[in-house]
Design a protein around this motif. Structure first.
Motif, short mmCIF file in Angstrom:
data_model
loop_
_atom_site.label_atom_id
_atom_site.label_comp_id
_atom_site.label_asym_id
_atom_site.label_seq_id
_atom_site.Cartn_x
_atom_site.Cartn_y
_atom_site.Cartn_z
N GLN A 30 0.82 -1.20 0.00
CA GLN A 30 0.00 0.00 0.00
C GLN A 30 0.86 1.26 0.00
O GLN A 30 0.53 2.25 -0.68
CB GLN A 30 -0.94 0.00 1.20
N GLN A 54 2.05 1.55 -3.56
CA GLN A 54 0.98 1.97 -4.45
C GLN A 54 0.69 3.46 -4.31
O GLN A 54 0.49 4.17 -5.32
CB GLN A 54 -0.27 1.14 -4.17
N THR A 81 -6.87 1.09 2.74
CA THR A 81 -6.95 0.39 1.46
C THR A 81 -7.79 1.12 0.43
O THR A 81 -7.39 1.27 -0.73
CB THR A 81 -7.51 -1.04 1.66
N SER A 117 -6.21 2.54 -3.09
CA SER A 117 -6.66 2.02 -4.38
C SER A 117 -7.34 3.11 -5.21
O SER A 117 -7.19 3.15 -6.44
CB SER A 117 -7.60 0.83 -4.19
N LYS A 131 -4.48 5.15 -6.69
CA LYS A 131 -3.77 4.48 -7.79
C LYS A 131 -4.64 4.39 -9.03
O LYS A 131 -4.16 4.59 -10.17
CB LYS A 131 -3.34 3.08 -7.35
N ALA A 132 -5.92 4.12 -8.87
CA ALA A 132 -6.82 4.06 -10.02
C ALA A 132 -6.93 5.42 -10.70
O ALA A 132 -6.82 5.54 -11.93
CB ALA A 132 -8.20 3.56 -9.59
N GLY A 169 -0.51 -3.24 -9.55
CA GLY A 169 -1.94 -3.26 -9.79
C GLY A 169 -2.38 -2.25 -10.82
O GLY A 169 -2.11 -1.06 -10.66
N TYR A 218 -5.42 -0.41 -13.47
CA TYR A 218 -6.67 0.29 -13.18
C TYR A 218 -7.78 -0.68 -12.79
O TYR A 218 -8.52 -0.44 -11.82
CB TYR A 218 -7.10 1.12 -14.40
N TYR A 234 -7.60 -3.64 -11.41
CA TYR A 234 -7.38 -4.21 -10.08
C TYR A 234 -7.84 -3.24 -9.00
O TYR A 234 -8.57 -3.62 -8.07
CB TYR A 234 -5.89 -4.53 -9.90
N HIS A 235 -7.44 -2.00 -9.11
CA HIS A 235 -7.77 -1.03 -8.06
C HIS A 235 -9.21 -0.55 -8.14
O HIS A 235 -9.84 -0.27 -7.11
CB HIS A 235 -6.78 0.13 -8.10
N THR A 245 -11.15 -3.12 -6.39
CA THR A 245 -10.98 -2.99 -4.95
C THR A 245 -11.86 -1.87 -4.39
O THR A 245 -12.53 -2.03 -3.36
CB THR A 245 -9.51 -2.70 -4.61
#
Length: 369
Positions: A229, A232, A303, A307, A310-311, A354, A356, A358-359, A362
């Protein structure tokens, strides 16, 4: 990231970083490394360590500054603006965060902080980021283990001093901290399209002792979770810096390039596109800042924030480089122009730790969809 989102200390850190990197690591520095067939600059990393950047997440008791994840994001963002290649994410962020989860690792943390030891995370085995899928095996051999398997996309793995390796034991996924040159380890360095190193590493009966286990047997994913994390969030910050750098180049070009006797930046259609991209970068910067603050204040519940960051950073960086190439026209497609370096870095960073999808999955899951 805008100054409005930063503390006074973070603003000073960003200003110092920008002045240093503009002087010694502009995009032309990356081009020079690429043309020389190099993926990193040890002298640059030594200078960064001397400025305290390698110890940004290392406790003060181990020689670091322990400024926190928000500050690490500030540095990563400034590096992203000029596409700096360094082991900052692998060593100063991911490895430092993993090592500080375990007691008795101050010597390793001190070596990271002073820049004398670099790490790489040997995690991925397939074509996508799936941390829980581990085929690399660590089988019992007397009082120790023998590691056998292959790790792919090991960023900075071609030149790192040590490796953090997630391997499967009878007790479950376990994290090992091994020297990268231990007998039986074969590294295949790869210069990726963005001129950053990512190695394929083959382990053929590599010996590991109990002292090489980071934490307890079967606890590898628990130790790695905060480290991933942290990585990321910092990578998202780097990507947002990348988007800002590409956006700055594009705006400068819109002001200079003329068509029909007027700067193309005066055309309303291009103004709308530039304004939209600026808004996206600002909103993403807010998500980056929030992720860093959550990791510092409430890491157990970070989390969703990480995420989301990152996305958003993946989508924003992709949009920034596509718009940059299109608004520059034909010159944007040439290797002689720097925009291509931004596009390549955005493409690789989108996949690391990870993508787009993947996140986004999430975020959707944590929001109850």
């Amino acid at each position: 990231m805008t100054g409005l989102l930063r503390t006074e200390e973070e603003t000073m850190l960003a200003d110092a970083a920008r002045g240093f990197l503009d002087d010694v690591a502009p995009v032309s520095h990356l081009r020079g490394l690429r043309d020389a067939g190099q993926t990193h600059d040890p002298a640059l990393w030594a200078d960064m360590a001397a400025m305290g950047w390698a110890g940004i997440l290392v406790p003060e008791s181990a020689g670091g500054s322990d400024m926190g994840h928000a500050a690490a994001g500030v540095l990563a963002g400034e590096m992203g603006k000029t596409l700096v290649t360094s082991p900052f994410l692998s060593s100063a962020v991911i490895a430092a965060t993993a090592l500080r989860q375990v007691a008795g690792r101050n010597d390793a943390l001190s070596a990271i902080a002073d820049g004398t030891r670099t790490y790489a995370l040997a995690l991925d085995e397939g074509n996508k980021f799936t941390p829980g899928s581990v085929d690399c095996a660590a089988r019992r051999d007397g009082n120790g283990f023998r590691l056998t398997g292959t790790k792919k996309f090991v960023v900075d793995g071609g030149f790192s001093d040590r490796l953090l390796i997630l391997a499967r034991t009878d007790e479950g996924p376990t994290l090992f901290d091994l020297p990268a040159d231990r007998a039986g380890t074969k590294r295949q360095p790869n210069a990726m399209v963005d001129s950053r190193d990512a190695a394929t590493i083959v382990f053929d009966g590599v010996e590991a002792t109990g002292d090489d286990v980071l934490g307890g047997l079967g606890q590898g994913l628990d130790i790695l979770r905060p480290a991933l994390q942290a990585g990321q969030a910092a990578l998202a910050a780097e990507m947002t810096g990348l988007a800002s750098g590409a956006f700055g180049m594009t705006v400068d070009y819109l002001k200079e390039r003329k068509q029909f006797g007027a700067p193309i930046g005066s055309f309303q259609a291009l103004q709308h596109r530039a304004a939209h991209l600026w808004c996206e970068i600002e909103v993403t910067a807010s998500a980056i800042a929030h992720a860093g603050r959550m990791l510092d204040a409430d890491p157990e519940n970070a989390t969703l924030a990480v995420s989301l960051a990152k996305a958003r950073a993946t989508r924003t960086a992709t949009d920034a480089v596509i718009e940059g190439v299109q608004m520059h026209g034909g010159i944007g497609m040439t290797d002689a122009f720097d925009m291509g370096f931004y596009m390549k870095r955005a493409r690789v960073a989108s996949e690391w730790l990870g993508d787009y999808g993947y996140h986004a999955e999430t975020v959707a899951r944590l929001r109850g969809f």
